[in-house]
Design a protein around this motif. Structure first.
Motif, PDB file in Angstrom:
ATOM      1  N   ILE A 102       0.844  -1.205   0.000  1.00 58.04           N
ATOM      2  CA  ILE A 102       0.000   0.000   0.000  1.00 58.04           C
ATOM      3  C   ILE A 102       0.873   1.247   0.000  1.00 58.04           C
ATOM      4  CG2 ILE A 102      -1.766   1.281   1.250  1.00 58.04           C
ATOM      5  CD1 ILE A 102      -2.775  -1.325   2.393  1.00 58.04           C
ATOM      6  N   LEU A 103       1.952   1.220   0.794  1.00 58.21           N
ATOM      7  CA  LEU A 103       2.854   2.371   0.821  1.00 58.21           C
ATOM      8  C   LEU A 103       3.592   2.527  -0.504  1.00 58.21           C
ATOM      9  CD1 LEU A 103       2.146   2.171   3.848  1.00 58.21           C
ATOM     10  CD2 LEU A 103       4.494   2.898   4.329  1.00 58.21           C
ATOM     11  N   GLN A 104       3.926   1.415  -1.125  1.00 54.95           N
ATOM     12  CA  GLN A 104       4.571   1.482  -2.440  1.00 54.95           C
ATOM     13  C   GLN A 104       3.615   2.092  -3.467  1.00 54.95           C
ATOM     14  OE1 GLN A 104       5.514  -2.693  -2.747  1.00 54.95           O
ATOM     15  NE2 GLN A 104       7.649  -2.384  -2.120  1.00 54.95           N
TER      16      GLN A 104
ATOM     17  N   ASN B 190       4.358  10.508  -6.135  1.00 54.35           N
ATOM     18  CA  ASN B 190       5.592  10.947  -6.793  1.00 54.35           C
ATOM     19  C   ASN B 190       5.648  10.680  -8.293  1.00 54.35           C
ATOM     20  OD1 ASN B 190       6.824  11.919  -4.355  1.00 54.35           O
ATOM     21  ND2 ASN B 190       7.141   9.783  -3.762  1.00 54.35           N
ATOM     22  N   GLU B 191       4.762   9.836  -8.803  1.00 54.97           N
ATOM     23  CA  GLU B 191       4.744   9.580 -10.244  1.00 54.97           C
ATOM     24  C   GLU B 191       3.457  10.085 -10.901  1.00 54.97           C
ATOM     25  OE1 GLU B 191       5.829   5.611 -11.460  1.00 54.97           O
ATOM     26  OE2 GLU B 191       7.241   5.386  -9.790  1.00 54.97           O
ATOM     27  N   TYR B 192       2.301   9.816 -10.245  1.00 54.49           N
ATOM     28  CA  TYR B 192       1.034  10.271 -10.815  1.00 54.49           C
ATOM     29  C   TYR B 192       0.661  11.679 -10.342  1.00 54.49           C
ATOM     30  CZ  TYR B 192       0.261   5.265 -11.909  1.00 54.49           C
ATOM     31  OH  TYR B 192       0.372   3.977 -12.371  1.00 54.49           O
TER      32      TYR B 192
ATOM     33  N   GLU C 244      11.443   8.024   3.886  1.00 58.87           N
ATOM     34  CA  GLU C 244      12.418   8.044   2.790  1.00 58.87           C
ATOM     35  C   GLU C 244      11.802   8.455   1.460  1.00 58.87           C
ATOM     36  OE1 GLU C 244      14.011   4.115   2.884  1.00 58.87           O
ATOM     37  OE2 GLU C 244      15.500   4.574   4.440  1.00 58.87           O
ATOM     38  N   HIS C 245      10.487   8.185   1.291  1.00 56.54           N
ATOM     39  CA  HIS C 245       9.827   8.507   0.018  1.00 56.54           C
ATOM     40  C   HIS C 245       8.941   9.754   0.118  1.00 56.54           C
ATOM     41  CE1 HIS C 245      11.106   4.327  -0.573  1.00 56.54           C
ATOM     42  NE2 HIS C 245      11.064   4.581  -1.866  1.00 56.54           N
ATOM     43  N   SER C 246       9.083  10.449   1.242  1.00 56.44           N
ATOM     44  CA  SER C 246       8.389  11.737   1.445  1.00 56.44           C
ATOM     45  C   SER C 246       6.874  11.626   1.255  1.00 56.44           C
ATOM     46  CB  SER C 246       8.959  12.797   0.477  1.00 56.44           C
ATOM     47  OG  SER C 246      10.351  12.935   0.649  1.00 56.44           O
ATOM     48  N   ILE C 247       6.284  10.596   1.879  1.00 53.78           N
ATOM     49  CA  ILE C 247       4.824  10.420   1.782  1.00 53.78           C
ATOM     50  C   ILE C 247       4.181  10.402   3.171  1.00 53.78           C
ATOM     51  CG2 ILE C 247       4.863   9.206  -0.447  1.00 53.78           C
ATOM     52  CD1 ILE C 247       4.645   6.555   1.115  1.00 53.78           C
ATOM     53  N   GLU C 248       4.915  10.897   4.186  1.00 60.40           N
ATOM     54  CA  GLU C 248       4.384  10.830   5.559  1.00 60.40           C
ATOM     55  C   GLU C 248       3.043  11.533   5.700  1.00 60.40           C
ATOM     56  OE1 GLU C 248       7.392  12.262   4.614  1.00 60.40           O
ATOM     57  OE2 GLU C 248       8.654  12.402   6.399  1.00 60.40           O
ATOM     58  N   GLN C 249       2.844  12.651   4.974  1.00 60.89           N
ATOM     59  CA  GLN C 249       1.607  13.408   5.143  1.00 60.89           C
ATOM     60  C   GLN C 249       0.396  12.716   4.514  1.00 60.89           C
ATOM     61  OE1 GLN C 249       3.297  16.657   2.349  1.00 60.89           O
ATOM     62  NE2 GLN C 249       1.069  16.995   2.274  1.00 60.89           N
ATOM     63  N   TYR C 250       0.656  11.653   3.732  1.00 60.97           N
ATOM     64  CA  TYR C 250      -0.438  10.915   3.089  1.00 60.97           C
ATOM     65  C   TYR C 250      -0.728   9.574   3.769  1.00 60.97           C
ATOM     66  CZ  TYR C 250       0.810  14.273  -0.505  1.00 60.97           C
ATOM     67  OH  TYR C 250       1.102  15.444  -1.182  1.00 60.97           O
TER      68      TYR C 250
ATOM     69  N   LEU D 158      -2.175  -1.841  -7.942  1.00 62.21           N
ATOM     70  CA  LEU D 158      -2.913  -1.305  -6.784  1.00 62.21           C
ATOM     71  C   LEU D 158      -3.056   0.210  -6.909  1.00 62.21           C
ATOM     72  CD1 LEU D 158      -4.224  -1.397  -4.015  1.00 62.21           C
ATOM     73  CD2 LEU D 158      -1.952  -1.539  -2.979  1.00 62.21           C
ATOM     74  N   ALA D 159      -1.990   0.887  -7.296  1.00 59.26           N
ATOM     75  CA  ALA D 159      -2.038   2.344  -7.451  1.00 59.26           C
ATOM     76  C   ALA D 159      -3.076   2.749  -8.495  1.00 59.26           C
ATOM     77  CB  ALA D 159      -0.655   2.866  -7.848  1.00 59.26           C
TER      78      ALA D 159
END
Length: 395
Positions: free
Chosen positions: A179-181, A188-190, A218-224, A296-297
């Motif tokens: 899910i995090l991936q 970061n891509e879409y 590391e992937h800067s997605i903490e706020q999501y 999944l994305a």
């Protein structure tokens, strides 16, 4: 009914509330990840407890023994000792989901299953997994029944951002990392940001959950992403969500999936385990290719961008869950199978199978005994050598 509570740390309030007598005992599984001599010895020794328990239970005059797990042969042994019929509930793969296999080998597993009169598989995928070692004519598929609580609030889908929920024990088998991936791909891509993911479950302080937090940083997605532990009032939390995600590897049934559906969440699940039996793809939920974060994305993106699609999936999902997976239907099916099994006079116990099971266990008993005695002897010799060394120093 009489229920032997095999987990003495877990009190079952349902038994007390319904006046069902129970006895607490600790029994070792016959399927484990550890196949060492000491693990086998632990299993063999536990059979002595079953034998003593069987003697205590003879006065109850049972008609049937129901085993509630495929990884324990406790019920099979008890049914033979009491001379009553046996129904075995296949609730888990054992090997595929928890890496549990027979400590006495495949032959013992096949023989011990052979003596049960009937089996209940909680999904067709479980049934198909066991037909390799169990006569398929003996297996009846009865899905798990979920008790519907009318007081549980339904998801209303009024949030400004699409809210995704994943509930389950943190660990590789539950596969929350996927899910995090997928979240990383979305952000970061879409370049999609109008959503939030919440994971809840036991083990938030464990190694796997810490790895998830590190990945998010590391992937800067903490706020999501919100990675939470156990939550009081999980139903209330779920009612604020829009979509439930089931990324687990080889779910034998998918109780959480059904609970999502009953609470009016749209569901995204992978194509492993029983997910494809529960969900009709693109009608009562979305199915994606397992171990594929991009797939999944794509499903997550679809539901973020199409709120109407989300509402339609959640509506049809709830209708499907209430028509197929409620306990009032499934418990009746189990009861009918009880009656059919008790009244059936055609089944005869396989005495040869019983005898072979006995010899297999005796073989491992003797091997374990020899190894343990050998180890004890070596330990005594080492202690004696240390003692003699100390005596020499002070003499």
């Amino acid at each position: 009914p009489f229920y032997p509570n095999l987990n003495i740390d877990k009190k079952n309030d349902n038994l007390i509330d319904n006046g069902i007598p129970y006895k607490e005992t600790v029994i070792s599984f016959f399927k484990k990840t550890d196949h060492s001599v000491y693990s086998r010895w632990d299993t063999i020794v536990s059979y002595r407890k079953i034998n003593r328990l069987a003697k205590e239970l003879r006065s109850y005059k049972f008609d049937l023994v129901h085993s509630n797990s495929s990884v324990m042969d406790f019920g099979g042994f008890l049914s033979r000792e009491l001379g009553v019929k046996h129904i075995w509930h296949l609730r888990d793969f054992g090997d595929l989901d928890y890496s549990l296999t027979s400590v006495f080998g495949k032959t013992y597993e096949r023989l011990t299953y052979r003596n049960a009169e009937g089996f209940i598989a909680i999904s067709d995928c479980i049934k198909n997994h066991f037909v390799q070692i169990i006569d398929p004519a003996k297996i009846t598929t009865i899905y798990n029944g979920i008790k519907q609580n009318p007081n549980v609030p339904l998801a209303s889908h009024q949030s400004s951002k699409t809210q995704f929920l994943c509930a389950g024990i943190y660990g590789d088998a539950k596969n929350q990392l996927e899910i995090l991936q997928a979240t990383d791909i979305l952000v970061n891509e879409y370049h999609l940001t109008d959503f939030h993911v919440t994971t809840v479950g036991i083990g938030v302080e464990g190694q796997y959950a810490q790895m998830l937090k590190k990945f998010a940083t590391e992937h800067s997605i903490e706020q999501y992403v919100s990675i939470l532990g156990e939550v009081d009032g999980i139903a209330e939390l779920a009612s604020t969500m829009d979509v439930g995600i089931m990324p687990s590897r080889n779910e034998a049934f998918g109780r959480v999936t059904v609970e999502y559906m009953l609470q009016n969440l749209a569901v995204i699940a992978n194509d492993s385990g029983a997910n494809m039996e529960i969900i009709e793809n693109n009608k009562s939920g979305l199915i994606y290719l397992h171990d594929n974060p991009i797939a999944l994305a794509d499903c997550m993106e679809l539901l973020v961008q199409d709120r109407h699609k989300l509402s339609v999936l959640s509506e049809f999902g709830r209708k499907r869950a209430t028509s197929l997976f409620l306990s009032r239907y499934n418990s009746r099916s189990v009861y009918d199978l009880y009656l059919k099994t008790i009244e059936d006079t055609t089944f005869k116990a396989h005495r040869i199978s019983n005898l072979l099971c006995f010899f297999i266990k005796m073989y491992y008993y003797l091997i374990s005994l020899l190894v343990i005695k050998q180890y004890s002897l070596r330990a005594k010799i080492k202690m004696r050598e240390k003692w003699n060394f100390i005596v020499d120093i002070f003499s």
